[in-house]
Design a protein around this motif. Structure first.
Motif, short mmCIF file in Angstrom:
data_model
loop_
_atom_site.label_atom_id
_atom_site.label_comp_id
_atom_site.label_asym_id
_atom_site.label_seq_id
_atom_site.Cartn_x
_atom_site.Cartn_y
_atom_site.Cartn_z
N VAL A 90 15.95 10.02 12.53
CA VAL A 90 14.98 9.21 11.79
C VAL A 90 15.38 9.23 10.33
CG1 VAL A 90 12.57 8.94 11.11
CG2 VAL A 90 13.12 9.71 13.43
N TYR A 91 15.53 8.07 9.75
CA TYR A 91 15.91 7.96 8.35
C TYR A 91 14.65 7.66 7.55
CZ TYR A 91 20.68 8.29 9.85
OH TYR A 91 21.86 8.77 10.39
N LEU A 92 14.34 8.58 6.65
CA LEU A 92 13.12 8.48 5.86
C LEU A 92 13.44 8.05 4.43
CD1 LEU A 92 11.48 11.87 6.91
CD2 LEU A 92 10.73 9.61 7.61
N CYS A 93 12.60 7.19 3.92
CA CYS A 93 12.70 6.79 2.53
C CYS A 93 11.45 7.29 1.80
CB CYS A 93 12.78 5.27 2.42
SG CYS A 93 12.84 4.63 0.74
N ALA A 94 11.61 7.69 0.57
CA ALA A 94 10.47 8.13 -0.23
C ALA A 94 10.62 7.58 -1.64
CB ALA A 94 10.38 9.66 -0.28
N ALA A 153 0.81 -1.20 0.00
CA ALA A 153 0.00 0.00 0.00
C ALA A 153 0.85 1.25 0.00
CB ALA A 153 -0.92 -0.01 1.20
N GLY A 154 2.03 1.17 0.55
CA GLY A 154 2.85 2.36 0.65
C GLY A 154 4.31 1.97 0.78
N VAL A 155 5.15 2.97 1.03
CA VAL A 155 6.57 2.73 1.23
C VAL A 155 6.77 2.07 2.60
CG1 VAL A 155 8.83 3.80 1.43
CG2 VAL A 155 7.17 4.70 -0.22
N SER A 156 7.50 0.98 2.60
CA SER A 156 7.72 0.24 3.83
C SER A 156 9.19 0.33 4.25
CB SER A 156 7.34 -1.23 3.61
OG SER A 156 7.62 -1.99 4.76
N GLN A 157 9.42 0.64 5.52
CA GLN A 157 10.79 0.74 6.02
C GLN A 157 10.97 -0.17 7.23
OE1 GLN A 157 10.97 5.49 5.62
NE2 GLN A 157 12.96 4.56 6.12
N THR A 158 12.10 -0.87 7.24
CA THR A 158 12.44 -1.70 8.39
C THR A 158 13.91 -1.53 8.74
OG1 THR A 158 12.89 -3.55 6.89
CG2 THR A 158 10.70 -3.47 7.92
N PRO A 159 14.27 -1.64 10.03
CA PRO A 159 13.34 -1.72 11.16
C PRO A 159 12.72 -0.36 11.45
CG PRO A 159 15.58 -1.52 11.94
CD PRO A 159 15.68 -1.57 10.44
N SER A 160 11.67 -0.34 12.23
CA SER A 160 11.07 0.94 12.61
C SER A 160 11.92 1.61 13.68
CB SER A 160 9.64 0.75 13.09
OG SER A 160 9.59 -0.19 14.14
N ASN A 161 12.58 0.79 14.48
CA ASN A 161 13.47 1.30 15.51
C ASN A 161 14.73 0.45 15.57
OD1 ASN A 161 12.47 3.56 17.38
ND2 ASN A 161 10.66 2.28 17.11
N GLU A 202 22.19 -1.46 8.98
CA GLU A 202 21.54 -1.43 7.67
C GLU A 202 20.07 -1.08 7.87
OE1 GLU A 202 24.08 -4.68 5.03
OE2 GLU A 202 21.97 -5.05 5.52
N LEU A 203 19.60 -0.19 7.04
CA LEU A 203 18.19 0.21 7.07
C LEU A 203 17.61 -0.09 5.69
CD1 LEU A 203 18.67 3.68 8.80
CD2 LEU A 203 18.22 1.48 9.89
N ARG A 204 16.42 -0.68 5.69
CA ARG A 204 15.85 -1.15 4.43
C ARG A 204 14.63 -0.34 4.04
NH1 ARG A 204 14.67 -6.66 1.90
NH2 ARG A 204 12.56 -6.44 1.03
N CYS A 205 14.48 -0.15 2.74
CA CYS A 205 13.32 0.56 2.20
C CYS A 205 12.73 -0.23 1.05
CB CYS A 205 13.72 1.95 1.70
SG CYS A 205 12.38 2.81 0.84
N ASP A 206 11.43 -0.47 1.13
CA ASP A 206 10.70 -1.15 0.07
C ASP A 206 9.73 -0.14 -0.54
OD1 ASP A 206 9.30 -4.52 -0.03
OD2 ASP A 206 9.58 -3.02 -1.60
N PRO A 207 10.02 0.36 -1.73
CA PRO A 207 9.19 1.44 -2.29
C PRO A 207 7.86 0.91 -2.82
CG PRO A 207 10.81 0.75 -3.89
CD PRO A 207 11.09 -0.04 -2.63
N ILE A 208 7.03 1.83 -3.21
CA ILE A 208 5.76 1.47 -3.85
C ILE A 208 6.09 0.77 -5.18
CG2 ILE A 208 3.69 2.41 -4.96
CD1 ILE A 208 3.75 4.62 -2.79
N SER A 209 5.39 -0.32 -5.44
CA SER A 209 5.64 -1.10 -6.65
C SER A 209 5.52 -0.23 -7.90
CB SER A 209 4.64 -2.25 -6.72
OG SER A 209 4.83 -3.00 -7.90
N GLY A 210 6.53 -0.33 -8.76
CA GLY A 210 6.50 0.43 -10.01
C GLY A 210 7.14 1.80 -9.93
#
Lengths: 112, 114
Positions: free
Chosen positions: B89-93, B2-10, B20-28
């Motif tokens: 806080v590390y933000l991914c967009a 549904a949206g951008v997913s980031q892990t871990p949250s903390n 390591e901080l992971r970002c899973d963007p919106i598909s496409g």
């Protein structure tokens, strides 16, 4: 270098009162400005952009190039408007890259 | 998703450790951005990916920071020899395209370096 200034860290208004969140920018090129909002425990999201010239949730913002300002306004504040508001300037940094430069944010608190 | 997913949250770590901080963007979405938000500040640009390549890494503060996006989707921000000043806080967009596309932000990963 570009800069975005939001002079107020906190703004408290009563419900039904007008709201104005100030934003000033510094940029030598043609500016593209945005307002982002972050409600409690939610992610940062786009509220409005100056090129759209639209009203979102009753908020409007007009780009004033003479005063280098992009103030956010709403005639009658609602409790659900309480949030953190960020003004942002988008600039082109080459190689197809656009960067957003954010202000420090203003926390709006609407008092019931 | 549904949206951008980031892990871990903390993430709490000790000074000098690797994270390591992971970002899973919106598909496409082909464009992906990392921002860092320190306490009391607005988000600050770190790096921009268009597809698999880092088109602009001018915001990375030093060579302890590195990010990858090997398949043009998921991205990982890597921080070596963490310092207390890296706490933020590390933000991914992500955006459907680069340039003028609207950015959709994740909820962020809060990093605390003790």
């Amino acid at each position: 270098a570009q800069r975005v200034t939001q002079p107020e860290k906190l703004l408290s208004v009563f419900k039904g009162a007008p709201v104005e969140l100030k934003c000033n920018y510094s940029y030598s090129g043609s500016p593209e400005l945005f307002w982002y909002v972050q409600y409690s425990r939610q992610r940062l999201q786009l509220l409005l952009r100056h090129i759209s010239r639209e009203s979102i949730k009753g908020f409007t913002a007009d780009l004033n190039k003479g005063e280098t300002s992009f103030h956010l306004k709403k005639p009658f504040a609602q409790e659900e408007d309480s949030a953190m508001y960020y003004c942002a300037l988008r600039t082109y940094s080459g190689a197809g890259s656009y960067q957003l430069t954010f202000g420090k944010g203003t926390k709006l608190s609407v008092i019931p | 998703g549904a949206g951008v997913s980031q892990t871990p949250s903390n993430k709490v770590t000790e000074k000098g450790k690797y994270v390591e901080l992971r970002c899973d963007p919106i598909s496409g979405h082909t464009a992906l951005y990392w921002y860092r938000q320190s306490l009391g500040q607005g988000p600050e640009f770190l790096i921009y990916f268009q597809g698999t390549g880092a088109a602009d890494d001018s915001g990375l503060p030093n060579d302890r920071f590195f990010a990858v996006r090997p398949e043009g989707s998921v991205s990982t921000l890597k921080i070596q020899r963490t310092e207390r000043g890296d706490s933020a806080v590390y933000l991914c967009a992500s955006s459907r395209t680069g340039g003028s596309g609207e950015l959709f932000f994740g909820e962020g990963s809060r990093l605390t370096v003790l």
